[in-house]
Design a protein around this motif. Sequence first.
Motif, mmCIF file in Angstrom:
data_model
loop_
_atom_site.group_PDB
_atom_site.id
_atom_site.type_symbol
_atom_site.label_atom_id
_atom_site.label_comp_id
_atom_site.label_asym_id
_atom_site.label_seq_id
_atom_site.Cartn_x
_atom_site.Cartn_y
_atom_site.Cartn_z
ATOM 1 N N LEU A 15 -8.638 6.019 -15.331
ATOM 2 C CA LEU A 15 -9.354 6.846 -14.952
ATOM 3 C C LEU A 15 -9.671 6.221 -14.143
ATOM 4 C CD1 LEU A 15 -11.261 9.100 -15.216
ATOM 5 C CD2 LEU A 15 -12.841 8.284 -16.197
ATOM 6 N N LEU A 16 -10.138 5.054 -13.872
ATOM 7 C CA LEU A 16 -10.720 4.050 -12.702
ATOM 8 C C LEU A 16 -9.400 3.597 -11.694
ATOM 9 C CD1 LEU A 16 -13.837 2.939 -13.880
ATOM 10 C CD2 LEU A 16 -13.941 4.507 -13.007
ATOM 11 N N THR A 17 -8.380 3.396 -12.330
ATOM 12 C CA THR A 17 -7.109 2.963 -11.239
ATOM 13 C C THR A 17 -6.818 3.589 -10.458
ATOM 14 O OG1 THR A 17 -5.762 2.815 -13.985
ATOM 15 C CG2 THR A 17 -4.762 2.250 -11.404
ATOM 16 N N ASP A 18 -6.967 2.903 -8.863
ATOM 17 C CA ASP A 18 -6.422 3.425 -7.673
ATOM 18 C C ASP A 18 -5.548 3.577 -7.126
ATOM 19 O OD1 ASP A 18 -7.478 4.518 -5.371
ATOM 20 O OD2 ASP A 18 -7.864 2.126 -4.543
ATOM 21 N N TYR A 19 -4.929 4.087 -7.491
ATOM 22 C CA TYR A 19 -3.382 4.801 -6.712
ATOM 23 C C TYR A 19 -3.335 4.796 -5.588
ATOM 24 C CZ TYR A 19 -1.933 3.894 -11.373
ATOM 25 O OH TYR A 19 -1.372 3.544 -13.196
ATOM 26 N N SER A 20 -4.425 5.766 -5.064
ATOM 27 C CA SER A 20 -4.675 6.393 -4.085
ATOM 28 C C SER A 20 -3.771 5.574 -2.145
ATOM 29 C CB SER A 20 -6.212 6.816 -2.986
ATOM 30 O OG SER A 20 -6.492 5.607 -3.744
ATOM 31 N N ASP A 21 -4.568 3.947 -2.616
ATOM 32 C CA ASP A 21 -3.882 3.564 -1.327
ATOM 33 C C ASP A 21 -2.238 2.600 -1.262
ATOM 34 O OD1 ASP A 21 -6.463 1.151 -1.521
ATOM 35 O OD2 ASP A 21 -4.747 1.585 -2.912
ATOM 36 N N GLY A 22 -2.073 2.823 -2.831
ATOM 37 C CA GLY A 22 -0.942 2.174 -3.130
ATOM 38 C C GLY A 22 -0.702 0.834 -4.176
ATOM 39 N N ALA A 23 -2.856 0.450 -4.095
ATOM 40 C CA ALA A 23 -2.690 -0.281 -4.981
ATOM 41 C C ALA A 23 -2.251 -1.278 -5.787
ATOM 42 C CB ALA A 23 -4.483 -0.705 -5.002
ATOM 43 N N GLU A 24 -1.981 -0.251 -6.780
ATOM 44 C CA GLU A 24 -0.811 -0.699 -8.095
ATOM 45 C C GLU A 24 0.546 -0.498 -8.078
ATOM 46 O OE1 GLU A 24 -2.315 -1.890 -10.422
ATOM 47 O OE2 GLU A 24 -4.609 -1.587 -10.151
ATOM 48 N N LEU A 25 0.904 -0.472 -6.613
ATOM 49 C CA LEU A 25 1.962 -0.256 -6.040
ATOM 50 C C LEU A 25 2.994 -1.425 -5.680
ATOM 51 C CD1 LEU A 25 2.426 3.864 -4.823
ATOM 52 C CD2 LEU A 25 2.934 3.043 -7.669
ATOM 53 N N ASP A 26 4.496 -1.653 -5.737
ATOM 54 C CA ASP A 26 4.735 -2.599 -5.763
ATOM 55 C C ASP A 26 5.872 -1.884 -4.397
ATOM 56 O OD1 ASP A 26 6.440 -4.370 -4.716
ATOM 57 O OD2 ASP A 26 7.235 -5.367 -6.686
ATOM 58 N N HIS A 27 4.937 -2.623 -2.865
ATOM 59 C CA HIS A 27 5.877 -2.516 -1.954
ATOM 60 C C HIS A 27 6.849 -3.246 -1.329
ATOM 61 C CE1 HIS A 27 3.186 1.029 -1.380
ATOM 62 N NE2 HIS A 27 2.216 0.253 -1.771
ATOM 63 N N ILE A 45 -22.087 6.568 1.585
ATOM 64 C CA ILE A 45 -20.728 6.626 2.492
ATOM 65 C C ILE A 45 -19.743 6.365 1.083
ATOM 66 C CG2 ILE A 45 -19.455 5.219 3.903
ATOM 67 C CD1 ILE A 45 -22.116 4.232 5.431
ATOM 68 N N THR A 46 -19.654 5.724 0.262
ATOM 69 C CA THR A 46 -17.970 5.714 -0.715
ATOM 70 C C THR A 46 -18.249 6.324 -1.954
ATOM 71 O OG1 THR A 46 -19.681 3.980 -2.165
ATOM 72 C CG2 THR A 46 -18.946 3.081 -0.163
ATOM 73 N N GLN A 47 -18.961 7.367 -1.905
ATOM 74 C CA GLN A 47 -19.179 8.374 -3.114
ATOM 75 C C GLN A 47 -18.248 9.268 -2.922
ATOM 76 O OE1 GLN A 47 -22.773 10.419 -3.519
ATOM 77 N NE2 GLN A 47 -23.084 11.207 -1.633
ATOM 78 N N ASP A 48 -17.479 9.991 -1.797
ATOM 79 C CA ASP A 48 -16.717 11.050 -1.622
ATOM 80 C C ASP A 48 -15.010 10.263 -1.612
ATOM 81 O OD1 ASP A 48 -16.191 9.527 0.928
ATOM 82 O OD2 ASP A 48 -16.922 11.250 1.840
ATOM 83 N N GLY A 49 -15.196 8.905 -1.729
ATOM 84 C CA GLY A 49 -13.589 7.934 -2.337
ATOM 85 C C GLY A 49 -13.192 8.278 -0.603
ATOM 86 N N SER A 50 -13.656 8.095 0.573
ATOM 87 C CA SER A 50 -13.146 8.107 1.186
ATOM 88 C C SER A 50 -13.497 7.538 2.793
ATOM 89 C CB SER A 50 -12.317 9.564 1.810
ATOM 90 O OG SER A 50 -11.937 9.516 3.150
ATOM 91 N N THR A 51 -13.100 6.797 3.875
ATOM 92 C CA THR A 51 -13.735 6.012 4.806
ATOM 93 C C THR A 51 -13.293 6.257 5.896
ATOM 94 O OG1 THR A 51 -12.538 4.135 4.528
ATOM 95 C CG2 THR A 51 -14.925 4.391 2.388
ATOM 96 N N ASN A 52 -13.531 6.010 7.239
ATOM 97 C CA ASN A 52 -13.181 6.092 8.448
ATOM 98 C C ASN A 52 -14.232 4.564 9.313
ATOM 99 O OD1 ASN A 52 -16.058 6.956 9.782
ATOM 100 N ND2 ASN A 52 -15.271 8.278 7.926
ATOM 101 N N TRP A 53 -14.000 4.759 10.248
ATOM 102 C CA TRP A 53 -14.676 2.857 10.434
ATOM 103 C C TRP A 53 -15.910 3.232 11.486
ATOM 104 C CZ3 TRP A 53 -16.867 3.735 15.730
ATOM 105 C CH2 TRP A 53 -16.638 4.573 16.691
ATOM 106 N N GLN A 58 -9.205 6.249 5.296
ATOM 107 C CA GLN A 58 -8.702 5.579 4.185
ATOM 108 C C GLN A 58 -9.391 5.967 2.734
ATOM 109 O OE1 GLN A 58 -9.558 1.038 5.832
ATOM 110 N NE2 GLN A 58 -7.651 0.995 5.652
ATOM 111 N N SER A 59 -8.667 5.953 1.900
ATOM 112 C CA SER A 59 -9.369 7.010 0.628
ATOM 113 C C SER A 59 -9.038 5.702 -0.483
ATOM 114 C CB SER A 59 -8.476 7.553 0.297
ATOM 115 O OG SER A 59 -8.391 8.466 1.167
ATOM 116 N N PHE A 60 -9.833 6.147 -1.651
ATOM 117 C CA PHE A 60 -9.499 5.622 -2.874
ATOM 118 C C PHE A 60 -10.404 5.976 -4.265
ATOM 119 C CE2 PHE A 60 -13.362 4.696 -0.398
ATOM 120 C CZ PHE A 60 -14.290 3.885 -1.577
ATOM 121 N N ASN A 61 -10.212 5.219 -5.530
ATOM 122 C CA ASN A 61 -10.685 6.026 -6.933
ATOM 123 C C ASN A 61 -12.288 6.944 -6.388
ATOM 124 O OD1 ASN A 61 -11.313 7.064 -9.215
ATOM 125 N ND2 ASN A 61 -9.506 6.238 -9.981
ATOM 126 N N GLU A 62 -12.216 8.337 -6.064
ATOM 127 C CA GLU A 62 -13.742 9.331 -6.529
ATOM 128 C C GLU A 62 -14.390 8.487 -7.508
ATOM 129 O OE1 GLU A 62 -15.661 13.512 -5.555
ATOM 130 O OE2 GLU A 62 -13.815 12.657 -4.926
#
Length: 353
Positions: free
Chosen positions: A185-197, A325-333, A118-122
Motif C-alpha cells: 500500500l505504501l510502496t512508491d512507484y510514482s517516481d520510478g523509485a522501485e524500478l530499475d532504470h 503541502i505533502t498531503q496531496d502526494g505532489s510537490t513543486n518548487w 514531482q509526485s509520490f505515494n499519497e
Amino acid sequence: MNKLTSILLILTFCLSAAAHFLHLDPLIQFILSSIAVIFVAAFLGKATESVAHYAGERLGGFLNATFGNAAELIIAIFLVREGLYDMVKASLTGSIIGNLLLVLGLSIFLGGLKYKTQSFNESLAGMNGSLMTVAVIALFVPAVFLNTHTITENQTKTLSLLVAGILIVSYLAWILFSMITHKDLLTDYSDGAELDHGEKPKWSKKGSIIYLIAATVMVAFVSEWLVGTLESLTTQFGFSEVFVGAFLVAIIGNAAEHSAAVLLAMKNKIGAAVEIAVGSSLQIALFVAPILVFVSFFSGNTMDIVFTTIELAAIAVAVFISKSITQDGSTNWYEGLLLMAVYCILGVSFFLI
C-alpha cells in the motif's frame, strides 16, 4: 565518490580529529569540524543511495533516517549524562522542525527547479501526517497538564515515562505496518523509485553496507567534536542555549539527511527524499526523544518530556505546514520555498529569544 572527494573526506576528518585532540582554539575546531561534516555527510548520502538500490527506496530512506539520527542520538545521550536537559529538548525540537522545513523544503525546492512537478505515494503522505499529529499531541498533553494542574515532580516523571513508552510502541507498530503488513500500500512507484532504470551502484551490496556503517561512525565522531566547541562559541558570541540547541546542534546532527534527501530529490526520487525528511522527524519524535527519557531514567535522574510553549509552537507549526503541502502526494518548487520561509521565520524568532 571520486578519488579527490575521498582524499578530502579523509583529510578533513583527520584535521578535525587533530584539532580536537590537540585542544586548538574552539573557533578553529568548529570550522574544521563543520567542513568535515559536509564531506562525511556526502559520503553517508552516497552509501545510503547505494544501499537503497538493493533494499528499495522506502527501506533505503528508513535506513538513512536511522543512520542519520544515530549521530544526534549519540550527541543527545552525552548531553543527557551532563544533565543539559533544556539543550536536549531544544535540539530535538530543532531536529524535527529542521527536517520538516529545511530538509524537506530544500529537497522540494531544488527538485522542483529541475522537474516541474514531482509526485509520490499519497497514502504514505497521509500516514506520515497522521503520525506527526500524534507526536504533537503526545508532546502537547504533558505540558498542558503540568501548566494547568498541580502535579508533583514524581508524577510528571511517571507521566513522561508512560508517554515515552506509548510512543515507542507506536513507532515499532508503524515499522511493522509500513514495512511488512501494508508494504504494498505504501510502496512508491510514482517516481520510478522501485524500478530499475539501469543505474548500477559503484559498490557491491556488502560494500555499501560497510561504507554506510563507516560513514555513520565518522558522522558520530565529527558531530561530537563539533558539539564540544558549542559552549565556548555560545559564550563568545552570546547565543542563547535554546538557539544553539534548536538550530546549531540540530543542523549539525542532521547534516547527513540534508545531503541525501536533496540529492535524491534532484534525481526525481522525491518519494525517497520525503521518506528521509519526514521519516527522520517521526523517528526523533516517536523514538529518539522517548529513548532519551528512558536513558535519563536509568542514569538516575529522569528527564521529563515537557517541552516549552515556544518549542511546542514551533513543532506544531512545522507539522501543520508540512502536512498541508505533502498531503496531496505532489510537490513543486514554490511549496519548497514556503517551507524554507517558515524555517527562517522560526530561526529569527529563536535567535532573538
